[in-house]
Design an enzyme around this catalytic site. Structure first.
Site, PDB file in Angstrom:
ATOM      1  N   TYR A 183      -5.405  -8.802 -59.318  1.00 41.98           N
ATOM      2  CA  TYR A 183      -6.229  -7.848 -58.567  1.00 41.98           C
ATOM      3  C   TYR A 183      -7.052  -8.609 -57.527  1.00 41.98           C
ATOM      4  O   TYR A 183      -7.102  -8.237 -56.354  1.00 41.98           O
ATOM      5  CB  TYR A 183      -7.144  -7.088 -59.531  1.00 41.98           C
ATOM      6  CG  TYR A 183      -8.001  -6.035 -58.867  1.00 41.98           C
ATOM      7  CD1 TYR A 183      -7.613  -4.699 -58.856  1.00 41.98           C
ATOM      8  CD2 TYR A 183      -9.193  -6.374 -58.238  1.00 41.98           C
ATOM      9  CE1 TYR A 183      -8.392  -3.738 -58.232  1.00 41.98           C
ATOM     10  CE2 TYR A 183      -9.980  -5.422 -57.614  1.00 41.98           C
ATOM     11  CZ  TYR A 183      -9.591  -4.097 -57.626  1.00 41.98           C
ATOM     12  OH  TYR A 183     -10.367  -3.149 -57.008  1.00 41.98           O
ATOM     13  N   ASP A 223     -14.655   3.606 -59.075  1.00 43.11           N
ATOM     14  CA  ASP A 223     -14.738   4.016 -60.475  1.00 43.11           C
ATOM     15  C   ASP A 223     -16.159   4.376 -60.885  1.00 43.11           C
ATOM     16  O   ASP A 223     -16.404   5.385 -61.551  1.00 43.11           O
ATOM     17  CB  ASP A 223     -14.206   2.898 -61.389  1.00 43.11           C
ATOM     18  CG  ASP A 223     -12.771   2.532 -61.052  1.00 43.11           C
ATOM     19  OD1 ASP A 223     -12.120   3.300 -60.324  1.00 43.11           O
ATOM     20  OD2 ASP A 223     -12.300   1.475 -61.518  1.00 43.11           O
TER      21      ASP A 223
HETATM   22  C1  GLA Z   1      -9.462  -0.527 -60.116  1.00 40.44           C
HETATM   23  C2  GLA Z   1     -10.782  -0.813 -59.407  1.00 40.44           C
HETATM   24  C3  GLA Z   1     -11.061   0.180 -58.296  1.00 40.44           C
HETATM   25  C4  GLA Z   1      -9.867   0.325 -57.370  1.00 40.44           C
HETATM   26  C5  GLA Z   1      -8.572   0.528 -58.169  1.00 40.44           C
HETATM   27  C6  GLA Z   1      -7.357   0.510 -57.299  1.00 40.44           C
HETATM   28  O1  GLA Z   1      -9.539   0.662 -60.816  1.00 40.44           O
HETATM   29  O2  GLA Z   1     -11.851  -0.781 -60.335  1.00 40.44           O
HETATM   30  O3  GLA Z   1     -12.204  -0.203 -57.585  1.00 40.44           O
HETATM   31  O4  GLA Z   1      -9.757  -0.769 -56.523  1.00 40.44           O
HETATM   32  O5  GLA Z   1      -8.415  -0.455 -59.172  1.00 40.44           O
HETATM   33  O6  GLA Z   1      -7.360   1.595 -56.453  1.00 40.44           O
END
Ligand code: GLA
Length: 384
Positions: A216, A166
Site C-alpha cells: 500500500y 475510512d
Molecule cells: C484503505 C485506506 C484508504 C484508501 C483505501 C483504498 O482502505 O485506509 O484510505 O486509500 O485503502 O481506496
C-alpha cells in the site's frame, strides 16, 4: 457491555458507549491520498467502546474480539507492538502531540467489524476510541480535528500511509446515503442510496491483507514519484499538488513523460475519479446496471493498472460476471480482503451459496459472506 466491563475490570464504566461503524467503499479506490473522489457508505457493523478514568498512569484495554487484555504505561507510549493495541496507543500519542492530556483508564472494546476484510475495522476502532477520549478528558476536538487525529495515528504510529476516507465515513456516514467525498477540499455531498431491488453483498476472501506489508505504501510513493516527474518537467500549465488535478484530456499526453508503470498508476487514478462521478449520478437515477458496469471497470483497472488485486479477489469478480450479477469489485486497499456485489434481492441466498461453493472448490477456503446495509456514522449511546 456494562456487564462485560464489570467482569473484566471489576467496576463500572463511566459515561456512554461510543459506537463507530466500518465502511464499504462503493467506488473511488486509491484516490483518497491523491486528492480525488470517493463514494463510501458506513455499514451496519460497528465497534463499541466504553471506559472509566483511573487514578494511575496505566491504560488497561480489553478487546472482546481478541479476548486479550493489554496494559500500557502512559509514560512510555512510543513503541508500536504491531498488534491491535497500536491503534489505541497511536490515538493517545496523537492526542499528546496536540498538547492535550489524559489520565489512566480502563477501556473495553467490542467490535463486530471483521478484521482484515477490507471493511475498515481499524478506522471504526480509532474513531470510537478517539470519541471516548475526547469526551472523558474534555479534549475539545471537533469533527475534522478528530478525523485527522485518527488518520495521523494510523499514518504515524501504525505506519500505514492511508488516506482519510475510512475515518471520514466512519465519523460522518448516514443511513440510506453514500457520501461523495472530495478528499482535497474535504467536503462531501450526500448521495441517496437508491439500490432498488438490489442488495449489497460483501464476500470476504478471509485472505488477510495488512497495510503494513508495505505494498500500500509503495503505491502511495509511486504516486508521489509520478507527481514529481510531471511537475519536474513543467509538463502541464500549472504545478500539481495532487494527481487528481489531471484531467482525462491531459492524461494521454503524459504517456511520453512517465514510464509505463507510473503511467498506469496515474491512469487508474484519473479514470477512477470519473467513475466515481458516474456511479454517484447513476445511483441517484436508480440505474443499477450502469452502476454495476462501472464496478466491473473499476476492478479491471485496480487489477491491471494499479495492481492491488489478488487471485482470490479476481476469482470472485469473475464468478460474479459469469453468474451473472450486474456489478462486483474489490473494495478497500486490496491485496486480499473483500469484494462487493450488487445482487438482486431474490437471488442473494443462491448467489452466496454458489459463490461459496466455487471459492471453496478453488482455494479450499470458506469465504465469509454478508449482506451489508448503510448506517449512520459515529454515535454516542447511553449505557444500557
Ligand atoms: C484503505 C485506506 C484508504 C484508501 C483505501 C483504498 O482502505 O485506509 O484510505 O486509500 O485503502 O481506496
Amino acid at each position: 457491555m456494562f456487564d462485560q466491563f464489570q467482569e473484566v475490570f471489576g467496576g463500572v464504566p463511566e459515561g456512554d458507549v461510543y459506537r463507530a461503524p466500518g465502511r464499504v467503499n462503493l467506488i473511488g479506490e486509491h484516490t483518497d491520498y491523491n486528492g480525488g473522489l470517493v463514494l463510501p457508505i458506513a455499514i451496519d457493523m460497528d465497534t463499541c467502546v466504553c471506559m472509566r478514568e483511573t487514578a494511575n498512569d496505566i491504560g488497561c484495554v480489553y478487546s472482546t474480539s481478541f479476548d486479550q487484555l493489554a496494559t500500557m504505561d502512559l509514560n512510555d507510549l512510543d513503541h508500536p507492538s504491531n498488534t491491535w493495541t497500536d491503534y489505541v496507543q497511536g490515538i493517545m500519542v496523537e492526542i499528546r502531540e496536540r498538547g492535550k492530556q489524559f489520565r489512566g483508564f480502563d477501556l473495553l472494546i467490542d467490535s463486530e467489524v471483521p478484521v482484515g476484510s477490507g471493511l475498515s475495522s481499524s478506522a471504526a476502532l480509532e474513531i470510537a476510541v478517539a470519541n471516548a477520549f475526547n469526551d472523558m478528558f474534555d479534549l475539545g476536538l471537533v469533527d475534522l480535528q478528530l478525523i485527522r487525529l485518527c488518520q495521523s495515528a494510523e499514518n504515524n504510529f501504525v505506519g500505514a500511509h492511508t488516506g482519510i476516507m475510512d475515518q471520514y465515513i466512519s465519523y460522518h456516514g448516514l443511513a440510506g446515503k453514500a457520501l461523495l467525498l472530495n478528499t482535497k477540499e474535504l467536503v462531501h455531498e450526500v448521495i441517496e442510496l437508491e439500490l432498488d431491488d438490489f442488495q449489497l453483498v460483501v464476500i470476504d476472501t478471509t485472505v488477510s491483507h495488512e497495510h503494513e506489508n508495505n505494498q500500500y505504501n509503495v503505491r502511495r510513493s509511486e504516486c508521489e514519484q509520478a507527481l514529481e516527474v510531471i511537475n519536474g518537467n513543467d509538463f502541464l500549465p500549472e504545478q500539481l499538488t495532487a494527481l487528481s488535478q489531471i484531467s482525462t484530456e491531459q492524461l494521454s499526453s503524459l504517456r511520453s513523460v512517465l514510464e509505463g508503470r507510473l503511467f498506469d498508476r496515474v491512469s487508474h487514478v484519473v479514470n477512477e475519479n470519473q467513475r466515481v462521478i458516474g456511479v454517484a449520478d447513476f445511483l441517484t437515477q436508480g440505474k443499477i446496471e450502469k452502476v454495476g458496469e462501472l464496478f466491473y471497470e473499476s476492478h479491471r483497472s485496480l487489477k491491471n493498472l494499479y495492481e492491488v488485486s489478488s487471485k482470490e479477489l479476481d476469482f470472485l469478480v469473475d464468478f460474479a460476471r459469469d453468474y451473472p450479477v450486474p456489478g462486483a469489485r474489490m473494495t478497500g486497499g486490496g491485496f486480499g480482503g473483500a469484494i462487493i456485489n450488487l445482487v438482486p434481492e431474490g437471488k442473494v441466498e443462491d448467489y452466496i451459496q454458489q459463490a461459496t461453493f466455487a471459492f471453496e472448490n478453488e482455494f479450499n477456503i470458506t469465504p465469509k459472506c454478508f449482506v451489508v446495509n448503510s448506517s449512520d456514522g459515529a454515535r454516542v449511546k447511553p449505557m444500557a
